[in-house]
Scaffold this active site. Structure first.
Site, PDB file in Angstrom:
ATOM      1  N   ARG A 126      36.162  36.312  35.511  1.00  0.00           N
ATOM      2  CA  ARG A 126      36.271  37.707  35.943  1.00  0.00           C
ATOM      3  C   ARG A 126      37.710  38.115  36.240  1.00  0.00           C
ATOM      4  O   ARG A 126      38.021  39.304  36.217  1.00  0.00           O
ATOM      5  CB  ARG A 126      35.387  37.952  37.167  1.00  0.00           C
ATOM      6  CG  ARG A 126      33.909  37.837  36.830  1.00  0.00           C
ATOM      7  CD  ARG A 126      32.992  38.224  37.975  1.00  0.00           C
ATOM      8  NE  ARG A 126      32.864  39.659  38.133  1.00  0.00           N
ATOM      9  CZ  ARG A 126      31.727  40.289  38.446  1.00  0.00           C
ATOM     10  NH1 ARG A 126      30.612  39.600  38.605  1.00  0.00           N
ATOM     11  NH2 ARG A 126      31.702  41.572  38.584  1.00  0.00           N
ATOM     12  N   LYS A 179      36.562  27.937  46.294  1.00  0.00           N
ATOM     13  CA  LYS A 179      35.301  28.237  45.621  1.00  0.00           C
ATOM     14  C   LYS A 179      35.603  28.252  44.128  1.00  0.00           C
ATOM     15  O   LYS A 179      36.380  29.099  43.653  1.00  0.00           O
ATOM     16  CB  LYS A 179      34.740  29.590  46.060  1.00  0.00           C
ATOM     17  CG  LYS A 179      33.491  29.995  45.278  1.00  0.00           C
ATOM     18  CD  LYS A 179      33.034  31.419  45.621  1.00  0.00           C
ATOM     19  CE  LYS A 179      31.840  31.811  44.755  1.00  0.00           C
ATOM     20  NZ  LYS A 179      31.392  33.209  45.016  1.00  0.00           N
ATOM     21  N   THR A 191      32.578  38.813  45.342  1.00  0.00           N
ATOM     22  CA  THR A 191      32.170  39.414  44.072  1.00  0.00           C
ATOM     23  C   THR A 191      30.777  40.036  44.149  1.00  0.00           C
ATOM     24  O   THR A 191      30.557  41.162  43.702  1.00  0.00           O
ATOM     25  CB  THR A 191      32.179  38.355  42.954  1.00  0.00           C
ATOM     26  OG1 THR A 191      33.498  37.830  42.830  1.00  0.00           O
ATOM     27  CG2 THR A 191      31.762  38.959  41.627  1.00  0.00           C
ATOM     28  N   TYR A 244      39.443  31.537  45.975  1.00  0.00           N
ATOM     29  CA  TYR A 244      38.297  31.822  45.113  1.00  0.00           C
ATOM     30  C   TYR A 244      38.799  31.906  43.670  1.00  0.00           C
ATOM     31  O   TYR A 244      39.475  32.869  43.298  1.00  0.00           O
ATOM     32  CB  TYR A 244      37.654  33.122  45.575  1.00  0.00           C
ATOM     33  CG  TYR A 244      36.450  33.607  44.818  1.00  0.00           C
ATOM     34  CD1 TYR A 244      35.772  32.822  43.898  1.00  0.00           C
ATOM     35  CD2 TYR A 244      35.960  34.897  45.045  1.00  0.00           C
ATOM     36  CE1 TYR A 244      34.662  33.282  43.218  1.00  0.00           C
ATOM     37  CE2 TYR A 244      34.847  35.378  44.382  1.00  0.00           C
ATOM     38  CZ  TYR A 244      34.203  34.579  43.469  1.00  0.00           C
ATOM     39  OH  TYR A 244      33.110  35.047  42.802  1.00  0.00           O
ATOM     40  N   ILE A 246      28.455  28.681  47.150  1.00  0.00           N
ATOM     41  CA  ILE A 246      28.430  30.107  47.466  1.00  0.00           C
ATOM     42  C   ILE A 246      27.749  30.761  46.278  1.00  0.00           C
ATOM     43  O   ILE A 246      28.383  31.149  45.304  1.00  0.00           O
ATOM     44  CB  ILE A 246      29.846  30.659  47.712  1.00  0.00           C
ATOM     45  CG1 ILE A 246      30.564  29.827  48.784  1.00  0.00           C
ATOM     46  CG2 ILE A 246      29.783  32.126  48.140  1.00  0.00           C
ATOM     47  CD1 ILE A 246      32.015  30.208  49.033  1.00  0.00           C
ATOM     48  N   TYR A 300      43.006  41.224  36.912  1.00  0.00           N
ATOM     49  CA  TYR A 300      43.646  42.196  36.036  1.00  0.00           C
ATOM     50  C   TYR A 300      45.139  41.927  35.833  1.00  0.00           C
ATOM     51  O   TYR A 300      45.637  41.978  34.716  1.00  0.00           O
ATOM     52  CB  TYR A 300      43.456  43.639  36.536  1.00  0.00           C
ATOM     53  CG  TYR A 300      44.038  44.670  35.585  1.00  0.00           C
ATOM     54  CD1 TYR A 300      43.373  45.002  34.410  1.00  0.00           C
ATOM     55  CD2 TYR A 300      45.257  45.284  35.852  1.00  0.00           C
ATOM     56  CE1 TYR A 300      43.912  45.917  33.521  1.00  0.00           C
ATOM     57  CE2 TYR A 300      45.802  46.204  34.976  1.00  0.00           C
ATOM     58  CZ  TYR A 300      45.127  46.511  33.809  1.00  0.00           C
ATOM     59  OH  TYR A 300      45.661  47.413  32.929  1.00  0.00           O
TER      60      TYR A 300
END
Length: 303
Positions: free
Chosen positions: A145, A169, A51, A140, A211, A114
């Protein structure tokens, strides 16, 4: 089979920004210098095109070029964990295979954004990638997001069915959720914090490290949180947690990595250039970033 890699994939995995020139082309020379700085400062591993590396603003060819460049620059000095996820399944497969070819230690694969897949669809997606590419995989999960939260039960099933899915993560503010990851997946499953204010707390419940975008500015201090915890110096780790809190806070007053790149520009580390639709923070926020940043590092430019 993956025990050795699980032992070394611990600590601060620095998610390096993608530097751009003023014309928005890739600035590979700065990219390489940032990687060197991270390693010299104590970061335990390097990640790119996650990201913080703005993958959605990059072409597939650019993502491959960045992975190739990073793999050469890291040169085995620390583990290398590129981000290979996409909203497109075939792109994810392609990039993960490239990571394997480059000798990456693991691939960091985001929950597709999305599309908002169901839990069943997420299971099929990650299992297909894990079955197709013999590389350790760190999933992840960043629901803020992606608009999709990978449920603990889904993750646990993947960890049981796919030997090479070795960790996650969690950029998840639900601390109950992240506790249950280790309960359901096993205490040897690698849990990394992707939320800056949870880097220290996740170590306390058995996390493998973090991270953290903030590592781009103060890599030594972010790595030291893990080092102090491992050394049993709990107060030192806790003090660093609170010391970094104002910096962590200001870096997320706009969408990452816009404030981060502004700060790096103030440090003279890279140009504060993003590709649209991202943009630099407002002048007011830039001044706030500068004020906070001066408590941590030398600010070398007013641009």
């Amino acid at each position: 089979m993956y025990e050795e890699v699980k032992k070394k994939l611990r600590g601060s995995i620095a998610p390096v920004v993608t530097p751009f020139n003023e014309d928005e082309t890739l600035d590979l020379a700065t990219f390489c210098s940032l990687i060197d700085w991270h390693i010299e400062s104590g970061s335990h591993a390097i990640s790119v095109t996650g990201t913080t590396g703005e993958p959605s603003s990059l072409t597939i060819e650019e993502r491959v070029l960045l992975m190739e460049t990073a793999a050469k620059q890291v040169n085995g000095r620390v583990p290398f964990v590129p981000g290979t996820g996409s909203t497109n399944h075939q792109e994810t497969l392609y990039l993960t295979k490239k990571a394997k070819e480059l000798g990456a230690d693991a691939a960091l694969i985001i929950v597709p954004y999305y599309n908002r897949p169901s839990q069943h669809a997420l299971y099929k997606h990650f299992k297909a990638v894990a079955d197709a590419v013999d590389i350790p995989i760190i999933i992840y999960n960043i629901p803020g997001r992606t608009a999709t939260n990978l449920h603990v039960k889904t993750l646990a099933q993947l960890s049981k069915d796919c030997e090479n899915i070795i960790g996650v993560k969690e950029s998840n503010k639900d601390f109950e959720h992240v506790n249950r990851v280790l309960l359901e997946c096993g205490r040897d499953f690698l849990l990394y914090s992707g939320i800056e204010l949870l880097c220290y707390p996740m170590l306390a419940i058995g996390g493998a490290g973090h991270i953290s975008a903030t590592a781009n500015l103060v890599p030594g201090k972010v790595a030291e949180i893990y080092d102090a915890w491992q050394a049993g110096e709990v107060n030192r780790a806790l003090n660093l947690h609170y010391e970094l809190m104002p910096l962590n806070d200001v870096l997320f007053k706009d969408t990452n990595p816009a404030p981060l790149k502004a700060a790096l520009g103030m440090m003279g580390k890279t140009k504060p250039v993003l590709r649209m639709p991202m943009d630099v923070p407002t002048k007011e926020l830039q001044e706030e970033i500068r004020t906070v940043l001066q408590d941590y590092v030398e600010v070398v430019t007013n641009s």
